[in-house]
Design an enzyme around this catalytic site. Structure first.
Site, mmCIF file in Angstrom:
data_model
loop_
_atom_site.group_PDB
_atom_site.id
_atom_site.type_symbol
_atom_site.label_atom_id
_atom_site.label_comp_id
_atom_site.label_asym_id
_atom_site.label_seq_id
_atom_site.Cartn_x
_atom_site.Cartn_y
_atom_site.Cartn_z
ATOM 1 N N TYR A 154 0.894 -1.121 0.037
ATOM 2 C CA TYR A 154 -0.172 0.024 0.106
ATOM 3 C C TYR A 154 0.832 1.475 0.017
ATOM 4 C CZ TYR A 154 -3.361 3.598 1.506
ATOM 5 O OH TYR A 154 -3.914 4.728 1.544
ATOM 6 N N LYS A 158 1.266 4.472 -2.800
ATOM 7 C CA LYS A 158 1.018 5.947 -2.385
ATOM 8 C C LYS A 158 1.930 6.600 -2.827
ATOM 9 C CE LYS A 158 -3.447 5.689 -1.458
ATOM 10 N NZ LYS A 158 -4.207 6.582 -2.198
HETATM 11 C C1 8X3 Z 1 -4.418 5.684 4.673
HETATM 12 C C2 8X3 Z 1 -3.828 6.304 5.787
HETATM 13 O O1 8X3 Z 1 -2.551 6.161 8.072
HETATM 14 O O2 8X3 Z 1 -3.655 4.230 7.235
HETATM 15 O O3 8X3 Z 1 -3.823 6.227 3.633
HETATM 16 O O4 8X3 Z 1 -1.663 5.025 6.009
HETATM 17 S S1 8X3 Z 1 -2.739 5.378 6.783
#
Ligand code: 8X3
Length: 255
Positions: A154, A158
């Protein structure tokens, strides 16, 4: 925001839905996308009854490139001149280690968060360049700043959103178009339920003891970036709860 046309992906819940509500309340017409048509229909009904705006629904999965192209090409003439694209559709499934997770789930995450965003950008931005008008707002994350435990893939997606946003800003530097990366920290939405593969109790517990952001809090930053004067480009906003400091450091009161 009156007479502006805003296209939001992943608009059926969370940050996407909050953006739809915020922009509608300020007079923008909306093209709303998500996979869940029923939820979008409810939202359209709700927004059109509250505000004097129009909403056009375009259900598709941003991973389905052929359908994305077909759907966007099918937009009636009056819905084609998109002023603001909010690339919000995104998800995470699981909190596994990089050597243990499920490759198919990672495909879904990578294809949605990176390739879906790229498809939308590739299709919609040329029209903005022709009209010499437009803004692309990508929903990145604090997760793109640095990797954290259980977030490897993830976080990578990002970080990719950051690179794609910066790259697009470079490619559009000689135009009036603006490119923005909104990077939220902890936001309490259905996002976390999906992260924990549907385990709502674990997702709820994650936010115990901290006042997390709401989708509405993030929509405020998105709206701000869209409403500054045309010569101002909000390149990035990193927005997190007061008791969060980084992707890994936050303070939770004992409950
Ligand atoms: C999601 C926010 O803090 O879980 O993009 O990475 S976090």
């Amino acid at each position: 925001m009156e007479n502006k046309l805003v296209f939001i992906t992943g608009a059926s819940s969370g940050i996407g839905e909050a953006c739809a509500r915020k922009f509608a309340a300020n007079g923008a017409n909306l093209i709303l996308n998500a996979r869940n048509l029923a939820r979008l229909q409810e939202l359209k009904k709700d927004l059109e009854s509250q505000y004097s705006i129009s909403v056009y629904l375009l259900p598709f999965d941003v991973r389905d490139r052929e359908l994305v192209i077909k759907s966007i090409n099918s937009l009636p003439a009056k819905w084609q001149d998109i002023d603001i694209l909010i690339n919000n559709a995104g998800l995470v499934i699981g909190v596994d280690k990089e050597f243990e997770g499920n490759l198919d789930e990672w495909d879904t995450v990578i294809d949605t968060n990176i390739k879906g965003l790229l498809t939308m950008t590739r299709i919609i931005v040329p029209g903005m360049i022709e009209r010499q008008k437009g803004q692309i707002i990508n929903i990145g994350s604090i997760a793109g700043e640095a990797a954290y435990p259980g977030g490897s893939v993830y976080c990578a997606t990002k970080a990719a959103v950051k690179a794609l946003t910066d790259g697009l800003r470079i490619d559009l530097v000689d135009t009036p178009l603006r490119v923005t990366n909104i990077k939220p920290g902890m936001v309490e939405t259905n996002f976390s339920v999906v992260r924990y593969r549907g385990d709502k109790t674990t997702a709820d517990n994650f936010y115990k003891g901290i006042h997390a952001l709401s989708g509405e809090d993030v929509a405020e930053s998105v709206y701000f970036a869209a409403s500054v004067p045309p010569h101002v480009q909000i390149a990035e906003i990193l927005v997190m709860p007061t008791n969060q400091a980084t992707g890994t450091i936050s303070y939770k009161k004992n409950t």
